[in-house]
Design a protein around this motif. Structure first.
Motif, mmCIF file in Angstrom:
data_model
loop_
_atom_site.group_PDB
_atom_site.id
_atom_site.type_symbol
_atom_site.label_atom_id
_atom_site.label_comp_id
_atom_site.label_asym_id
_atom_site.label_seq_id
_atom_site.Cartn_x
_atom_site.Cartn_y
_atom_site.Cartn_z
ATOM 1 N N TRP A 167 -4.155 -0.001 -8.074
ATOM 2 C CA TRP A 167 -4.729 0.097 -6.445
ATOM 3 C C TRP A 167 -3.706 -0.899 -5.433
ATOM 4 O O TRP A 167 -3.429 -0.454 -4.654
ATOM 5 N N ASP A 168 -3.468 -1.730 -6.112
ATOM 6 C CA ASP A 168 -2.628 -2.917 -5.373
ATOM 7 C C ASP A 168 -1.199 -2.477 -5.049
ATOM 8 O O ASP A 168 -0.401 -3.142 -4.443
ATOM 9 N N ASP A 169 -0.932 -1.238 -5.795
ATOM 10 C CA ASP A 169 0.504 -0.824 -5.359
ATOM 11 C C ASP A 169 0.714 0.108 -4.000
ATOM 12 O O ASP A 169 1.820 -0.196 -3.590
ATOM 13 N N ILE A 170 -0.757 0.150 -3.467
ATOM 14 C CA ILE A 170 -0.610 0.773 -2.262
ATOM 15 C C ILE A 170 -0.098 0.135 -0.906
ATOM 16 O O ILE A 170 -0.491 -1.268 -1.046
ATOM 17 N N ARG A 176 -11.378 -4.952 -0.442
ATOM 18 C CA ARG A 176 -10.193 -5.455 -1.358
ATOM 19 C C ARG A 176 -9.232 -6.313 -0.410
ATOM 20 O O ARG A 176 -8.705 -7.382 -0.765
ATOM 21 N N ALA A 177 -8.985 -6.098 0.795
ATOM 22 C CA ALA A 177 -8.203 -6.691 1.769
ATOM 23 C C ALA A 177 -8.760 -8.037 2.004
ATOM 24 O O ALA A 177 -8.057 -8.977 2.236
ATOM 25 N N ALA A 178 -10.051 -8.075 2.177
ATOM 26 C CA ALA A 178 -10.677 -9.584 2.525
ATOM 27 C C ALA A 178 -10.696 -10.212 0.987
ATOM 28 O O ALA A 178 -10.283 -11.315 1.273
ATOM 29 N N ALA A 179 -10.997 -9.585 -0.071
ATOM 30 C CA ALA A 179 -10.749 -10.401 -1.302
ATOM 31 C C ALA A 179 -9.491 -11.083 -1.526
ATOM 32 O O ALA A 179 -9.366 -12.160 -2.082
#
Length: 421
Positions: free
Chosen positions: A232-235, A257-260
């Motif tokens: 996911w964090d590759d995006i 996810r952006a907030a975390a």
């Protein structure tokens, strides 16, 4: 998962929904992405839906899912649903559905108009503290929902162990290795090729250089991407074609996810689409503006993104805010992505819009075009029109956004396959 004799919990990819069996029928508490598909898959349904306070996690949120419950009602002309909740919670869910479910073509399929379907299928019952039907009473006590059958508690949300969606997501992310290698040629991977009724909803990854662009992020991003061996964090970037639920059902998870990570999303779309998207999710994320770095596209004006050039058009589809088609050029190749649109020679002769003609895709090396195998006058492009498009272009044109088929009359994009240009 059986919680007690009257209550079952459906757990799916870090989300959960509870079902309570009562003499008044089965009751569902909350929602999740693709809830209509899951109910069909597991043979469960509920005529009464409790609207809880809106909550989100990195797995998703408990409101998204209802648009296609209502589309199922509309298509089948079956029973509507009774929705029960407090005024604020009900207003948010009903308002979000009004942005999307209420719009459709007129009989000629040339104009978008607002329908009265939402009030027909979403039977809104707003209460302050309790709702009673027969011997069953639903209590709303702060953020806790309790259901009593003839005075006996059969569901007490305050006593149930909360389901940890964030923890499940982190476990899934640990199963996939990040991949930040630079791509010298464009790679296109359909994450899903289905629609709101069947399959994994259509979304697509485009990699070039160091950028990984995800078009229309689907639900359960950690799980869905991991199934394609993508972390996911590759995006690096999100592109939104329009505001229908099957094209934005992963947004709440992405915002969580952006907030975390304290890493704002880079979100690309047209401003009318963005403005509605902001309205759709601002109630769950009051800090929406701080969680999103917005880059607008203007149809007809190219946008340069790293080593990629994005060209967009306004499509012909059933939302007044607009829906986008997309072409991406990188490394001397161009990928065309139709977005949801009604390609039809007869209709476009009335509309007179050049950007909807097949020539818009000339020069592409590959095109994904949405397709329907249903009625020719439906809201999506009939397969015979896509077949005509294939004969007009000198590149592969693959259907997507459709139900799986063992013997389709035209070639389809394959979910999980990477197409290199």
């Amino acid at each position: 998962m059986q919680l007690d004799p009257a209550t079952e919990r459906l757990v799916w990819n870090g989300m959960s929904v509870d079902f309570v069996t009562t003499p008044a029928g089965r009751i569902r508490i909350g929602s999740m992405p693709d809830i209509s598909k899951l109910c069909r898959r597991f043979g469960i349904d509920a005529g009464l839906v409790v609207v809880p306070p809106w909550q989100g996690s990195m797995a998703g949120d408990n409101y998204t899912g209802e648009e296609f419950v209502l589309w199922d009602c509309q298509v089948s002309e079956g029973q509507g649903r009774i929705y029960v909740g407090r005024p604020g919670d009900m207003a948010v869910m009903y308002g979000n559905l009004d942005h999307t479910f209420s719009w459709f073509f007129d009989p000629s399929c040339t104009r978008v108009e607002k329908k009265g379907w939402l009030s027909r299928w979403f039977r809104k019952t707003t209460v302050e503290n309790q709702y009673t039907t027969g011997d069953v009473t639903i209590f709303f006590d702060r953020d806790c929902i309790r259901i009593l059958d003839r005075g006996r508690v059969v569901y007490d949300g305050g006593e149930l162990d909360p389901f940890n969606g964030d923890g499940v997501v982190e476990d899934v992310l640990g199963t996939v290795a990040p991949d930040r290698a630079r791509r010298r040629e464009m790679e296109i991977t359909p994450v899903g090729t289905g629609n709101g009724f069947t399959g994994t909803v259509s979304s697509c990854l485009v990699r070039f250089g160091k950028r990984v662009l995800w078009i229309d992020p689907g639900g359960y991003p950690a799980h869905t991407l991991a199934s394609r061996k993508v972390h996911w964090d590759d995006i690096t970037d999100l592109f939104i074609t329009h505001n229908h639920e099957d094209h934005v059902q992963g947004i709440s998870a992405c915002l969580s996810r952006a907030a975390a990570l304290n890493r704002p999303l880079h979100l690309i779309t047209a401003k009318p689409v963005y403005d509605v998207l902001r309205q759709q999710f601002l109630g769950l994320f009051p800090d929406f503006d701080g969680l999103v770095r917005f880059t607008p596209v203007v149809p007809g004006r190219p946008l340069v993104l790293g080593g990629m050039e994005l060209a967009t058009r306004w499509n012909h589809h059933i939302l007044p805010y607009g829906t986008l088609g997309l072409k991406i050029t990188a490394g001397g190749k161009t990928f065309g992505f139709s977005g949801d649109t009604k390609l039809d020679d007869t209709i476009n002769a009335v509309l007179g819009r050049e950007e909807l003609l097949p020539q818009w895709f000339e020069g592409c090396s590959l095109v994904f075009h949405e397709v329907s195998f249903g009625h020719p006058m439906g809201v999506h492009t009939h397969w015979k029109e896509v077949k005509k498009l294939q004969g007009r272009l000198d590149c592969p044109v693959l259907g997507y956004h459709t139900a799986p088929s063992d013997a389709p009359p035209i070639p389809l994009a394959r979910g999980g396959r990477t197409y290199c240009l």
